[in-house]
Design a protein around this motif. Sequence first.
Motif, mmCIF file in Angstrom:
data_model
loop_
_atom_site.group_PDB
_atom_site.id
_atom_site.type_symbol
_atom_site.label_atom_id
_atom_site.label_comp_id
_atom_site.label_asym_id
_atom_site.label_seq_id
_atom_site.Cartn_x
_atom_site.Cartn_y
_atom_site.Cartn_z
ATOM 1 N N VAL A 1 0.816 -1.247 0.014
ATOM 2 C CA VAL A 1 0.045 -0.115 -0.011
ATOM 3 C C VAL A 1 0.942 1.376 0.014
ATOM 4 C CG1 VAL A 1 -1.721 1.274 1.338
ATOM 5 C CG2 VAL A 1 -1.899 -1.174 0.926
ATOM 6 N N LEU A 2 1.956 1.297 0.774
ATOM 7 C CA LEU A 2 2.796 2.258 0.678
ATOM 8 C C LEU A 2 3.448 2.713 -0.483
ATOM 9 C CD1 LEU A 2 4.616 4.486 2.392
ATOM 10 C CD2 LEU A 2 6.262 2.636 2.603
ATOM 11 N N HIS A 3 3.712 1.651 -1.096
ATOM 12 C CA HIS A 3 4.506 1.814 -2.573
ATOM 13 C C HIS A 3 3.433 2.026 -3.561
ATOM 14 C CE1 HIS A 3 7.887 -0.103 -0.217
ATOM 15 N NE2 HIS A 3 8.624 0.468 -1.248
ATOM 16 N N LEU A 4 2.351 1.778 -3.582
ATOM 17 C CA LEU A 4 1.178 2.279 -4.380
ATOM 18 C C LEU A 4 1.016 3.911 -4.182
ATOM 19 C CD1 LEU A 4 -1.222 -0.925 -4.231
ATOM 20 C CD2 LEU A 4 0.088 -0.129 -6.223
ATOM 21 N N VAL A 5 0.807 4.107 -3.011
ATOM 22 C CA VAL A 5 0.521 5.577 -2.737
ATOM 23 C C VAL A 5 1.610 6.528 -2.697
ATOM 24 C CG1 VAL A 5 -0.532 6.988 -0.985
ATOM 25 C CG2 VAL A 5 -1.434 4.688 -1.444
ATOM 26 N N ALA A 6 2.806 6.449 -1.956
ATOM 27 C CA ALA A 6 3.850 7.320 -1.706
ATOM 28 C C ALA A 6 4.386 7.944 -3.149
ATOM 29 C CB ALA A 6 4.989 6.846 -0.876
ATOM 30 N N PRO A 7 4.967 6.875 -4.007
ATOM 31 C CA PRO A 7 5.546 7.762 -5.233
ATOM 32 C C PRO A 7 4.562 8.529 -5.852
ATOM 33 C CG PRO A 7 5.885 5.379 -5.076
ATOM 34 C CD PRO A 7 5.025 5.646 -3.996
ATOM 35 N N LEU B 1 13.259 14.355 -2.628
ATOM 36 C CA LEU B 1 14.275 13.227 -2.605
ATOM 37 C C LEU B 1 14.514 12.842 -1.132
ATOM 38 C CD1 LEU B 1 16.781 15.159 -4.711
ATOM 39 C CD2 LEU B 1 15.550 13.186 -5.288
ATOM 40 N N ALA B 2 13.735 13.313 -0.175
ATOM 41 C CA ALA B 2 13.993 12.921 1.320
ATOM 42 C C ALA B 2 13.437 11.265 1.402
ATOM 43 C CB ALA B 2 12.937 13.686 2.466
ATOM 44 N N PRO B 3 12.340 10.955 0.766
ATOM 45 C CA PRO B 3 11.993 9.528 0.718
ATOM 46 C C PRO B 3 12.962 8.420 0.204
ATOM 47 C CG PRO B 3 10.108 10.785 0.177
ATOM 48 C CD PRO B 3 11.234 11.592 0.086
ATOM 49 N N PHE B 4 13.699 8.891 -1.026
ATOM 50 C CA PHE B 4 14.660 8.296 -1.204
ATOM 51 C C PHE B 4 15.894 8.247 -0.518
ATOM 52 C CE2 PHE B 4 18.853 8.378 -3.716
ATOM 53 C CZ PHE B 4 18.854 7.119 -4.280
ATOM 54 N N SER C 1 17.429 2.703 5.176
ATOM 55 C CA SER C 1 16.670 1.503 5.578
ATOM 56 C C SER C 1 17.076 0.406 5.243
ATOM 57 C CB SER C 1 15.247 1.569 5.077
ATOM 58 O OG SER C 1 14.542 0.213 4.995
ATOM 59 N N GLU C 2 17.774 0.211 3.520
ATOM 60 C CA GLU C 2 18.643 -0.638 2.932
ATOM 61 C C GLU C 2 19.900 -1.060 3.960
ATOM 62 O OE1 GLU C 2 20.294 -2.487 -1.083
ATOM 63 O OE2 GLU C 2 19.741 -0.383 -0.825
ATOM 64 N N ARG C 3 20.657 0.089 4.317
ATOM 65 C CA ARG C 3 21.771 -0.238 5.109
ATOM 66 C C ARG C 3 21.372 -0.815 6.364
ATOM 67 N NH1 ARG C 3 24.041 5.723 3.779
ATOM 68 N NH2 ARG C 3 24.598 5.623 1.664
ATOM 69 N N HIS C 4 20.334 -0.421 6.966
ATOM 70 C CA HIS C 4 19.830 -0.988 8.397
ATOM 71 C C HIS C 4 19.564 -2.407 8.163
ATOM 72 C CE1 HIS C 4 18.154 -1.135 12.266
ATOM 73 N NE2 HIS C 4 17.217 -1.856 11.369
ATOM 74 N N ALA C 5 18.993 -2.836 6.923
ATOM 75 C CA ALA C 5 18.572 -4.443 6.663
ATOM 76 C C ALA C 5 19.873 -5.000 6.575
ATOM 77 C CB ALA C 5 17.566 -4.386 5.600
ATOM 78 N N LEU C 6 20.931 -4.366 5.859
ATOM 79 C CA LEU C 6 21.972 -5.256 5.487
ATOM 80 C C LEU C 6 22.923 -5.386 6.888
ATOM 81 C CD1 LEU C 6 24.044 -6.113 3.554
ATOM 82 C CD2 LEU C 6 25.119 -3.877 3.187
ATOM 83 N N GLU C 7 22.822 -4.361 7.708
ATOM 84 C CA GLU C 7 23.605 -4.467 8.837
ATOM 85 C C GLU C 7 23.060 -5.455 9.968
ATOM 86 O OE1 GLU C 7 24.777 -1.618 13.081
ATOM 87 O OE2 GLU C 7 23.876 -0.745 10.917
ATOM 88 N N TYR C 8 21.732 -5.567 9.995
ATOM 89 C CA TYR C 8 21.206 -6.631 10.962
ATOM 90 C C TYR C 8 20.469 -7.957 10.104
ATOM 91 C CZ TYR C 8 21.057 -2.855 14.369
ATOM 92 O OH TYR C 8 21.569 -1.967 15.257
ATOM 93 N N ARG C 9 21.082 -8.162 8.858
ATOM 94 C CA ARG C 9 20.629 -9.340 8.111
ATOM 95 C C ARG C 9 19.270 -9.506 7.689
ATOM 96 N NH1 ARG C 9 24.134 -14.238 10.405
ATOM 97 N NH2 ARG C 9 23.216 -15.087 8.413
ATOM 98 N N LEU C 10 18.509 -8.312 7.601
ATOM 99 C CA LEU C 10 17.104 -8.400 7.255
ATOM 100 C C LEU C 10 17.013 -8.467 5.872
ATOM 101 C CD1 LEU C 10 15.795 -5.697 9.877
ATOM 102 C CD2 LEU C 10 15.980 -8.121 10.239
ATOM 103 N N ARG D 1 14.857 -1.917 -1.753
ATOM 104 C CA ARG D 1 15.322 -1.542 -3.039
ATOM 105 C C ARG D 1 14.438 -1.172 -3.869
ATOM 106 N NH1 ARG D 1 19.073 -7.016 -3.483
ATOM 107 N NH2 ARG D 1 20.886 -6.577 -2.204
ATOM 108 N N LEU D 2 13.162 -1.793 -3.841
ATOM 109 C CA LEU D 2 12.130 -1.230 -4.551
ATOM 110 C C LEU D 2 11.696 0.244 -4.044
ATOM 111 C CD1 LEU D 2 9.911 -1.756 -6.652
ATOM 112 C CD2 LEU D 2 8.437 -2.458 -4.880
ATOM 113 N N SER D 3 11.767 0.576 -2.920
ATOM 114 C CA SER D 3 11.599 1.951 -2.566
ATOM 115 C C SER D 3 12.419 3.043 -3.178
ATOM 116 C CB SER D 3 11.784 1.830 -0.861
ATOM 117 O OG SER D 3 10.850 1.075 -0.203
ATOM 118 N N GLN D 4 13.885 2.632 -3.350
ATOM 119 C CA GLN D 4 14.723 3.517 -3.727
ATOM 120 C C GLN D 4 14.452 3.798 -5.121
ATOM 121 O OE1 GLN D 4 19.022 2.685 -2.519
ATOM 122 N NE2 GLN D 4 18.193 1.059 -1.524
ATOM 123 N N PHE D 5 13.990 2.708 -5.880
ATOM 124 C CA PHE D 5 13.718 2.766 -7.206
ATOM 125 C C PHE D 5 12.523 3.820 -7.728
ATOM 126 C CE2 PHE D 5 11.314 1.433 -11.092
ATOM 127 C CZ PHE D 5 12.298 1.700 -11.847
#
Length: 321
Positions: free
Chosen positions: A41-47, A78-81, A87-96, A102-106
């Motif tokens: 839902v977030l990705h359908l609405v926010a972009p 550009l703040a959401p990007f 968020s991706e760096r956090h996921a990488l750090e905590y192995r999430l 990645r979709l969010s960034q794009f």
Amino acid sequence: MALYKAGSQFNYHAAEALPRPNSMKSPRAQRLDFTQLAQAVLHLVAPPCIFLFTSSLLSFHVHFDVGAGVWLLSLPSLAPFYLARRSERHALEYRLDRTWPRLSQFLFFVAAVAGMLFGGLNYCYYGWPSYSLDGLRTYTDLDATDVPGQRLMDAGRVTFAEHTRLLTDLAMSYTEGETYCVVPITTKQAGKDIRTPGRVDLWAAGVGCCSPGQNNFHCGDFHSPKAKSGLRVVDESQLRFFRLAVQQAEAAYNLEAGQPMFFTWLEDADKTLENFFHLSFKNFVVANVYHMGFNTVCVLAFVVFFAGSAKDSGLAALDER
């Protein structure tokens, strides 16, 4: 005692992995399902909201009022990007799982940059001419023969007197990449023939609508006998070339142009000016619809092809924790 031994040997993790009805899902699986839905839902609405913000900011009157500063106002898009990258760096750090970030960034980057590019172009071609000319003065029943250009410095729209014509025999062009075309505007005096004026300050003008080296002019509504009005040309990138064409006409036809003013020759200048804004708004609506469609296709394709693996990764991360 036998029941106790059987219970101690039962593999609860294997049983939890077996397919079960939705009503029997474990709490953590249900929580993950809700997270996946919320992400979709977030990705359908926010972009689309980001694109709407940037395209509206750059397309309309705010751009005209603020000028180049509007680009600074658009930077928060550009703040959401940036947050998605964190968020991706956090996921990488905590192995999430990093699939959704990645979709969010794009999608966030595409929405912000595409909105800026479209808004800037829409303003350049339709918004700026509309707002610039609308703020200038309107003149009516103007005799082109007797009015010097200095009296029309604030003109935006001009309606000429009844017997005003283009002197196509005195047309001239200047070519530098594009062909810049000009022709004198004159008004026939009552009971007299149209004469070749000595001083000409009012000129009809256009780009790419005449043949170099020939006395022809096919710009605007040149073919219409009802054409008696003009919209002032305010694009500085064109005006300098129109002035060069006038200088050539002065030399070729023994004319004098003290303060040349250039107009697009039209049947109805007011209607044409309104069309600038209507086209700007129409383009704005169409672009937002197209972007929303593109964004929806991207999210649905992601859900179909990648959301399942993202869920599995999420469950694996929960098991490790």
